[in-house]
Scaffold this motif. Structure first.
Motif, PDB file in Angstrom:
ATOM      1  N   ILE A  58     -19.351  58.723   4.915  1.00 48.86           N
ATOM      2  CA  ILE A  58     -19.738  57.284   6.216  1.00 48.86           C
ATOM      3  C   ILE A  58     -18.281  57.451   6.677  1.00 48.86           C
ATOM      4  O   ILE A  58     -18.217  58.072   8.248  1.00 48.86           O
ATOM      5  CB  ILE A  58     -20.087  56.353   5.308  1.00 48.86           C
ATOM      6  CG1 ILE A  58     -21.668  56.940   5.262  1.00 48.86           C
ATOM      7  CG2 ILE A  58     -19.629  55.266   6.899  1.00 48.86           C
ATOM      8  CD1 ILE A  58     -21.874  55.090   4.276  1.00 48.86           C
ATOM      9  N   GLU A  59     -16.800  57.137   6.324  1.00 50.55           N
ATOM     10  CA  GLU A  59     -15.648  57.271   7.489  1.00 50.55           C
ATOM     11  C   GLU A  59     -15.550  58.817   7.441  1.00 50.55           C
ATOM     12  O   GLU A  59     -15.050  58.560   9.119  1.00 50.55           O
ATOM     13  CB  GLU A  59     -14.631  56.861   5.823  1.00 50.55           C
ATOM     14  CG  GLU A  59     -15.195  56.179   4.965  1.00 50.55           C
ATOM     15  CD  GLU A  59     -14.473  54.416   6.086  1.00 50.55           C
ATOM     16  OE1 GLU A  59     -14.395  54.854   7.514  1.00 50.55           O
ATOM     17  OE2 GLU A  59     -15.004  53.870   6.171  1.00 50.55           O
ATOM     18  N   GLU A  60     -15.848  59.690   6.903  1.00 48.42           N
ATOM     19  CA  GLU A  60     -15.438  60.988   7.246  1.00 48.42           C
ATOM     20  C   GLU A  60     -16.605  60.658   8.481  1.00 48.42           C
ATOM     21  O   GLU A  60     -16.162  61.472   9.707  1.00 48.42           O
ATOM     22  CB  GLU A  60     -16.009  61.930   6.345  1.00 48.42           C
ATOM     23  CG  GLU A  60     -15.496  63.359   7.195  1.00 48.42           C
ATOM     24  CD  GLU A  60     -15.703  64.626   6.032  1.00 48.42           C
ATOM     25  OE1 GLU A  60     -16.840  65.521   6.427  1.00 48.42           O
ATOM     26  OE2 GLU A  60     -14.824  64.552   5.208  1.00 48.42           O
ATOM     27  N   TYR A  62     -17.759  58.497  10.511  1.00 45.62           N
ATOM     28  CA  TYR A  62     -17.253  58.262  11.857  1.00 45.62           C
ATOM     29  C   TYR A  62     -15.840  58.397  12.342  1.00 45.62           C
ATOM     30  O   TYR A  62     -15.868  58.225  13.704  1.00 45.62           O
ATOM     31  CB  TYR A  62     -16.965  56.830  11.209  1.00 45.62           C
ATOM     32  CG  TYR A  62     -16.546  55.608  12.000  1.00 45.62           C
ATOM     33  CD1 TYR A  62     -17.746  55.512  13.379  1.00 45.62           C
ATOM     34  CD2 TYR A  62     -15.340  54.442  12.087  1.00 45.62           C
ATOM     35  CE1 TYR A  62     -16.752  54.178  14.501  1.00 45.62           C
ATOM     36  CE2 TYR A  62     -15.457  54.012  13.833  1.00 45.62           C
ATOM     37  CZ  TYR A  62     -16.392  53.575  14.361  1.00 45.62           C
ATOM     38  OH  TYR A  62     -15.912  52.580  15.815  1.00 45.62           O
ATOM     39  N   GLN A  63     -14.881  59.044  11.543  1.00 39.13           N
ATOM     40  CA  GLN A  63     -14.228  58.970  12.280  1.00 39.13           C
ATOM     41  C   GLN A  63     -14.102  59.882  13.119  1.00 39.13           C
ATOM     42  O   GLN A  63     -13.516  60.639  14.295  1.00 39.13           O
ATOM     43  CB  GLN A  63     -13.328  59.786  11.210  1.00 39.13           C
ATOM     44  CG  GLN A  63     -12.301  58.812  10.529  1.00 39.13           C
ATOM     45  CD  GLN A  63     -11.047  58.551  10.770  1.00 39.13           C
ATOM     46  OE1 GLN A  63     -10.520  58.648  11.680  1.00 39.13           O
ATOM     47  NE2 GLN A  63     -11.418  57.653  10.147  1.00 39.13           N
ATOM     48  N   VAL A  64     -15.236  60.910  13.239  1.00 42.77           N
ATOM     49  CA  VAL A  64     -15.652  61.606  14.102  1.00 42.77           C
ATOM     50  C   VAL A  64     -16.769  61.062  14.944  1.00 42.77           C
ATOM     51  O   VAL A  64     -15.807  61.975  16.645  1.00 42.77           O
ATOM     52  CB  VAL A  64     -16.197  62.874  13.765  1.00 42.77           C
ATOM     53  CG1 VAL A  64     -16.968  63.939  14.596  1.00 42.77           C
ATOM     54  CG2 VAL A  64     -15.478  63.707  12.532  1.00 42.77           C
ATOM     55  N   LEU A  65     -17.212  60.502  14.919  1.00 43.52           N
ATOM     56  CA  LEU A  65     -18.143  60.250  16.209  1.00 43.52           C
ATOM     57  C   LEU A  65     -18.085  59.237  16.733  1.00 43.52           C
ATOM     58  O   LEU A  65     -18.183  58.266  17.828  1.00 43.52           O
ATOM     59  CB  LEU A  65     -20.127  60.196  15.443  1.00 43.52           C
ATOM     60  CG  LEU A  65     -20.654  60.610  14.502  1.00 43.52           C
ATOM     61  CD1 LEU A  65     -21.957  60.592  14.104  1.00 43.52           C
ATOM     62  CD2 LEU A  65     -21.073  62.120  15.709  1.00 43.52           C
ATOM     63  N   GLY A  66     -16.914  58.473  16.438  1.00 47.04           N
ATOM     64  CA  GLY A  66     -16.201  57.581  16.873  1.00 47.04           C
ATOM     65  C   GLY A  66     -15.067  57.181  17.451  1.00 47.04           C
ATOM     66  O   GLY A  66     -14.809  56.611  18.343  1.00 47.04           O
ATOM     67  N   ASN A  67     -15.256  58.845  17.715  1.00 48.04           N
ATOM     68  CA  ASN A  67     -13.769  59.301  18.286  1.00 48.04           C
ATOM     69  C   ASN A  67     -14.650  59.718  19.809  1.00 48.04           C
ATOM     70  O   ASN A  67     -14.670  61.139  18.850  1.00 48.04           O
ATOM     71  CB  ASN A  67     -12.421  60.432  17.975  1.00 48.04           C
ATOM     72  CG  ASN A  67     -11.430  60.626  18.276  1.00 48.04           C
ATOM     73  OD1 ASN A  67     -11.725  61.575  19.651  1.00 48.04           O
ATOM     74  ND2 ASN A  67      -9.966  59.943  18.430  1.00 48.04           N
TER      75      ASN A  67
END
Length: 211
Positions: A58-60, A62-67
């Motif tokens: 989940i963190e991974e 978001y690191q991609v889709l949130g940037n």
């Protein structure tokens, strides 16, 4: 989990690929709360280890889709239908982003200055500190008059993670690489040597992980 799902960050966050950014953030918060250790109901479906592993994904995701930059690279590869699984990994996406030039220079964001009353004894203790624990990070944060909420605003790290770092709670934190990045950001916000602090903290963190 199948390999294709492992690197389909939209499926991990249960989102359609055309979701706007605010929905990505909302889905991340929802997924994190669902699979966190604070939700005992999750253990009726997954083991504790499985839940922790999914939190990492989940963190991974978001690191991609949130940037915006990372998401754009990821979308191009995912939607082309020709990308290999390796092309969709977090490391591959981040590496590709290093060659992407911004369309226009962005102004450097200046963080607000920290105002506090200096204590010489405390300053000496900070300077001499070699063993950086979560407890000592908390001590420095409180000495400098920064609340957990304010630290979250400055670093963009969720307050829940700030508290987990200070308590050294691996079960409530994402993958090791993300934790180190969070500690570096916290150290910079506190005006202390980020490399020295992160190196020391991560030794203690890995001990807590049993590594």
């Amino acid at each position: 989990m199948e390999a294709t799902t492992r690197y389909n960050y939209y499926e991990i966050l249960e989102l359609p690929a055309n979701s706007p950014q605010h929905e990505v953030t909302a889905a991340y918060e929802r997924a994190r709360n669902t699979y966190s250790g604070e939700n005992p109901a999750i253990y009726t479906i997954f083991s504790e280890h499985e839940a922790r592993e999914f939190l990492v994904l989940i963190e991974e995701a978001y690191q991609v889709l949130g940037n915006k930059i990372l998401r754009n690279i990821y979308d191009q590869r995912l939607l082309s239908g020709m990308a290999s699984l390796n092309d969709l990994t977090y490391a591959s996406i981040v590496e590709a982003s290093k060659t992407v030039a911004p369309s226009e220079p962005k102004p450097v964001e200046k963080k607000p200055a920290v105002v506090f009353v200096k204590d010489e004894a405390m300053e000496k203790e900070i300077k001499a500190q070699e063993d950086w624990t979560g407890e000592f990070l908390k001590k420095v944060r409180e000495y400098k008059g920064i609340t957990v909420e304010r630290m979250s605003e400055i670093t963009k790290i969720n307050a829940w993670y700030v508290k987990a770092i200070e308590k050294t709670e691996p079960d409530n934190l994402p993958a090791v690489v993300f934790v180190r990045g969070y500690v570096v950001q916290i150290a910079r916000a506190l005006g202390i040597d980020d490399k020295k602090v992160a190196d020391s903290y991560m030794k203690n963190f890995k001990k807590a992980l049993g590594k």
